[in-house]
Design a protein around this motif. Structure first.
Motif, PDB file in Angstrom:
ATOM      1  N   ASN A 112       0.836  -1.210   0.000  1.00  0.00           N
ATOM      2  CA  ASN A 112       0.000   0.000   0.000  1.00  0.00           C
ATOM      3  C   ASN A 112       0.867   1.256   0.000  1.00  0.00           C
ATOM      4  O   ASN A 112       0.540   2.252  -0.656  1.00  0.00           O
ATOM      5  N   ALA A 113       1.957   1.212   0.749  1.00  0.00           N
ATOM      6  CA  ALA A 113       2.852   2.370   0.801  1.00  0.00           C
ATOM      7  C   ALA A 113       3.467   2.632  -0.568  1.00  0.00           C
ATOM      8  O   ALA A 113       3.629   3.791  -0.982  1.00  0.00           O
ATOM      9  N   VAL A 114       3.810   1.571  -1.287  1.00  0.00           N
ATOM     10  CA  VAL A 114       4.381   1.734  -2.626  1.00  0.00           C
ATOM     11  C   VAL A 114       3.348   2.364  -3.552  1.00  0.00           C
ATOM     12  O   VAL A 114       3.661   3.272  -4.334  1.00  0.00           O
ATOM     13  N   LEU A 115       2.102   1.859  -3.455  1.00  0.00           N
ATOM     14  CA  LEU A 115       1.040   2.444  -4.283  1.00  0.00           C
ATOM     15  C   LEU A 115       0.827   3.921  -3.946  1.00  0.00           C
ATOM     16  O   LEU A 115       0.690   4.761  -4.846  1.00  0.00           O
ATOM     17  N   LEU A 116       0.792   4.218  -2.664  1.00  0.00           N
ATOM     18  CA  LEU A 116       0.599   5.618  -2.254  1.00  0.00           C
ATOM     19  C   LEU A 116       1.765   6.488  -2.726  1.00  0.00           C
ATOM     20  O   LEU A 116       1.567   7.646  -3.130  1.00  0.00           O
ATOM     21  N   SER A 117       2.938   5.935  -2.663  1.00  0.00           N
ATOM     22  CA  SER A 117       4.114   6.689  -3.122  1.00  0.00           C
ATOM     23  C   SER A 117       4.004   6.986  -4.613  1.00  0.00           C
ATOM     24  O   SER A 117       4.302   8.105  -5.055  1.00  0.00           O
ATOM     25  N   LYS A 118       3.571   5.994  -5.386  1.00  0.00           N
ATOM     26  CA  LYS A 118       3.405   6.218  -6.835  1.00  0.00           C
ATOM     27  C   LYS A 118       2.322   7.260  -7.101  1.00  0.00           C
ATOM     28  O   LYS A 118       2.476   8.125  -7.969  1.00  0.00           O
ATOM     29  N   GLU A 119       1.217   7.175  -6.349  1.00  0.00           N
ATOM     30  CA  GLU A 119       0.138   8.132  -6.529  1.00  0.00           C
ATOM     31  C   GLU A 119       0.604   9.535  -6.149  1.00  0.00           C
ATOM     32  O   GLU A 119       0.248  10.527  -6.792  1.00  0.00           O
ATOM     33  N   ARG A 120       1.415   9.627  -5.102  1.00  0.00           N
ATOM     34  CA  ARG A 120       1.958  10.924  -4.689  1.00  0.00           C
ATOM     35  C   ARG A 120       2.848  11.503  -5.783  1.00  0.00           C
ATOM     36  O   ARG A 120       2.775  12.708  -6.088  1.00  0.00           O
ATOM     37  N   GLU A 121       3.678  10.646  -6.363  1.00  0.00           N
ATOM     38  CA  GLU A 121       4.539  11.115  -7.449  1.00  0.00           C
ATOM     39  C   GLU A 121       3.695  11.589  -8.636  1.00  0.00           C
ATOM     40  O   GLU A 121       4.000  12.598  -9.274  1.00  0.00           O
ATOM     41  N   THR A 122       2.633  10.807  -8.899  1.00  0.00           N
ATOM     42  CA  THR A 122       1.740  11.185 -10.007  1.00  0.00           C
ATOM     43  C   THR A 122       1.091  12.531  -9.731  1.00  0.00           C
ATOM     44  O   THR A 122       1.018  13.408 -10.612  1.00  0.00           O
ATOM     45  N   LEU A 123       0.608  12.713  -8.500  1.00  0.00           N
ATOM     46  CA  LEU A 123      -0.016  13.990  -8.148  1.00  0.00           C
ATOM     47  C   LEU A 123       0.993  15.132  -8.172  1.00  0.00           C
ATOM     48  O   LEU A 123       0.684  16.248  -8.610  1.00  0.00           O
ATOM     49  N   ALA A 124       2.210  14.860  -7.691  1.00  0.00           N
ATOM     50  CA  ALA A 124       3.238  15.903  -7.719  1.00  0.00           C
ATOM     51  C   ALA A 124       3.541  16.303  -9.154  1.00  0.00           C
ATOM     52  O   ALA A 124       3.696  17.497  -9.478  1.00  0.00           O
ATOM     53  N   THR A 125       3.623  15.299 -10.034  1.00  0.00           N
ATOM     54  CA  THR A 125       3.859  15.583 -11.447  1.00  0.00           C
ATOM     55  C   THR A 125       2.690  16.372 -12.025  1.00  0.00           C
ATOM     56  O   THR A 125       2.881  17.334 -12.785  1.00  0.00           O
ATOM     57  N   LEU A 126       1.474  15.957 -11.655  1.00  0.00           N
ATOM     58  CA  LEU A 126       0.277  16.618 -12.140  1.00  0.00           C
ATOM     59  C   LEU A 126       0.252  18.079 -11.681  1.00  0.00           C
ATOM     60  O   LEU A 126      -0.043  18.989 -12.473  1.00  0.00           O
ATOM     61  N   VAL A 127       0.563  18.289 -10.407  1.00  0.00           N
ATOM     62  CA  VAL A 127       0.565  19.656  -9.887  1.00  0.00           C
ATOM     63  C   VAL A 127       1.617  20.475 -10.616  1.00  0.00           C
ATOM     64  O   VAL A 127       1.382  21.631 -10.991  1.00  0.00           O
ATOM     65  N   GLU A 128       2.767  19.885 -10.817  1.00  0.00           N
ATOM     66  CA  GLU A 128       3.864  20.614 -11.454  1.00  0.00           C
ATOM     67  C   GLU A 128       3.543  20.931 -12.918  1.00  0.00           C
ATOM     68  O   GLU A 128       3.804  22.036 -13.402  1.00  0.00           O
ATOM     69  N   LYS A 129       2.985  19.942 -13.627  1.00  0.00           N
ATOM     70  CA  LYS A 129       2.752  20.152 -15.064  1.00  0.00           C
ATOM     71  C   LYS A 129       1.437  20.869 -15.362  1.00  0.00           C
ATOM     72  O   LYS A 129       1.345  21.592 -16.339  1.00  0.00           O
ATOM     73  N   GLU A 130       0.413  20.609 -14.561  1.00  0.00           N
ATOM     74  CA  GLU A 130      -0.916  21.094 -14.929  1.00  0.00           C
ATOM     75  C   GLU A 130      -1.414  22.236 -14.026  1.00  0.00           C
ATOM     76  O   GLU A 130      -1.933  23.232 -14.520  1.00  0.00           O
ATOM     77  N   LEU A 131      -1.298  22.075 -12.722  1.00  0.00           N
ATOM     78  CA  LEU A 131      -1.905  23.045 -11.822  1.00  0.00           C
ATOM     79  C   LEU A 131      -1.140  24.366 -11.796  1.00  0.00           C
ATOM     80  O   LEU A 131      -1.753  25.438 -11.807  1.00  0.00           O
ATOM     81  N   THR A 132       0.166  24.269 -11.755  1.00  0.00           N
ATOM     82  CA  THR A 132       0.949  25.501 -11.727  1.00  0.00           C
ATOM     83  C   THR A 132       0.707  26.331 -12.985  1.00  0.00           C
ATOM     84  O   THR A 132       0.430  27.547 -12.882  1.00  0.00           O
ATOM     85  N   PRO A 133       0.764  25.743 -14.198  1.00  0.00           N
ATOM     86  CA  PRO A 133       0.460  26.555 -15.377  1.00  0.00           C
ATOM     87  C   PRO A 133      -0.977  27.043 -15.398  1.00  0.00           C
ATOM     88  O   PRO A 133      -1.280  28.140 -15.890  1.00  0.00           O
ATOM     89  N   LEU A 134      -1.885  26.238 -14.798  1.00  0.00           N
ATOM     90  CA  LEU A 134      -3.293  26.627 -14.762  1.00  0.00           C
ATOM     91  C   LEU A 134      -3.473  27.877 -13.901  1.00  0.00           C
ATOM     92  O   LEU A 134      -4.213  28.794 -14.258  1.00  0.00           O
ATOM     93  N   LYS A 135      -2.798  27.881 -12.769  1.00  0.00           N
ATOM     94  CA  LYS A 135      -2.877  29.054 -11.889  1.00  0.00           C
ATOM     95  C   LYS A 135      -2.276  30.275 -12.574  1.00  0.00           C
ATOM     96  O   LYS A 135      -2.784  31.387 -12.447  1.00  0.00           O
ATOM     97  N   GLU A 136      -1.181  30.094 -13.250  1.00  0.00           N
ATOM     98  CA  GLU A 136      -0.500  31.212 -13.899  1.00  0.00           C
ATOM     99  C   GLU A 136      -1.314  31.733 -15.094  1.00  0.00           C
ATOM    100  O   GLU A 136      -1.353  32.926 -15.354  1.00  0.00           O
ATOM    101  N   ALA A 137      -1.942  30.817 -15.809  1.00  0.00           N
ATOM    102  CA  ALA A 137      -2.694  31.225 -16.992  1.00  0.00           C
ATOM    103  C   ALA A 137      -4.148  31.521 -16.669  1.00  0.00           C
ATOM    104  O   ALA A 137      -4.915  31.870 -17.555  1.00  0.00           O
ATOM    105  N   ALA A 138      -4.533  31.379 -15.484  1.00  0.00           N
ATOM    106  CA  ALA A 138      -5.892  31.594 -15.011  1.00  0.00           C
ATOM    107  C   ALA A 138      -6.852  30.583 -15.600  1.00  0.00           C
ATOM    108  O   ALA A 138      -7.986  30.880 -15.920  1.00  0.00           O
ATOM    109  N   GLY A 139      -6.400  29.334 -15.747  1.00  0.00           N
ATOM    110  CA  GLY A 139      -7.276  28.201 -16.050  1.00  0.00           C
ATOM    111  C   GLY A 139      -7.514  27.954 -17.511  1.00  0.00           C
ATOM    112  O   GLY A 139      -7.644  28.862 -18.289  1.00  0.00           O
ATOM    113  N   GLY A 140      -7.565  26.680 -17.845  1.00  0.00           N
ATOM    114  CA  GLY A 140      -7.894  26.210 -19.164  1.00  0.00           C
ATOM    115  C   GLY A 140      -8.714  24.945 -19.014  1.00  0.00           C
ATOM    116  O   GLY A 140      -8.489  24.147 -18.102  1.00  0.00           O
TER     117      GLY A 140
END
Length: 156
Positions: A112-140
Motif C-alpha cells: 500500500n505504501a508503494v502504491l501511495l508513493s506512486k500516486e503521490r509522485e503522479t499527483l506531484a507531477t500533475l501539480v507541477e505540469k498542470e496546476l501551476t500553469p493553470l494558476k498562472e494562466a488563469a485556467g484552461g
C-alpha cells in the motif's frame, strides 16, 4: 610320560620293584595328590556356592528390582520430557503464528505504501505540469479535465 612308566611299575610287587619304579610311583602319587587337592578345592567352591544360593538369589532379585525401578524412572522421565517438548512446541507455535500474521500485514502495508508513493509522485507531477500553469494562466478547460481525471484515478 608317567602313564607309560606306570604301566611297567604297577604290575610288579612292591618288594620286587626296582628303585626307579618306586620313584615313578612316588611321582604318580604326588601328581594324583595334587589333582585330588585341586578337585577338592573345586568341590568346596561349588558347595559354598550351593550353600550361599539363597543369598545369591536375594542379591540378584534385588538387582532386578533396582533395574526395574530405574527403568520405570526412565520411562517417567521420558514422558515428562515429551510433555515438556509438546508444551514448548505449542508455545513456539503461539509465537510463530502472530509473527506470520504481522509479516503478512507488513507486506500488505508495504505494498500500500508503494502504491501511495506512486500516486503521490503522479499527483506531484500533475501539480507541477498542470496546476501551476493553470494558476498562472488563469485556467484552461483542457488542463482542468486532466486534473479531474488524475484526481478521480487517485480516488480523491
Amino acid at each position: 610320560m608317567l602313564a607309560g612308566m606306570v604301566e611297567h611299575s604297577l604290575p610288579v610287587f612292591k618288594e620286587d620293584r626296582h628303585a626307579f619304579q618306586t620313584e615313578v610311583l612316588g611321582m604318580v602319587e604326588k601328581v594324583l595328590g595334587l589333582a585330588e587337592e585341586q578337585l577338592q578345592g573345586e568341590v568346596t567352591a561349588a558347595q559354598s556356592l550351593v550353600e550361599n544360593g539363597d543369598a545369591e538369589k536375594a542379591k540378584r532379585e534385588a538387582a532386578v528390582a533396582d533395574t526395574e525401578k530405574a527403568y520405570t524412572a526412565c520411562q517417567e522421565d521420558t514422558k515428562a520430557k515429551s510433555q515438556l517438548k509438546a508444551e514448548k512446541t505449542a508455545a513456539f507455535q503461539a509465537t510463530v503464528d502472530p509473527l506470520k500474521q504481522a509479516t503478512t500485514a507488513q507486506k500488505d502495508g508495504d505494498a500500500n505504501a508503494v502504491l501511495l508513493s506512486k500516486e503521490r509522485e503522479t499527483l506531484a507531477t500533475l501539480v507541477e505540469k498542470e496546476l501551476t500553469p493553470l494558476k498562472e494562466a488563469a485556467g484552461g478547460k483542457r488542463q482542468l479535465n486532466s486534473i479531474t481525471k488524475a484526481l478521480e484515478k487517485a480516488q480523491l
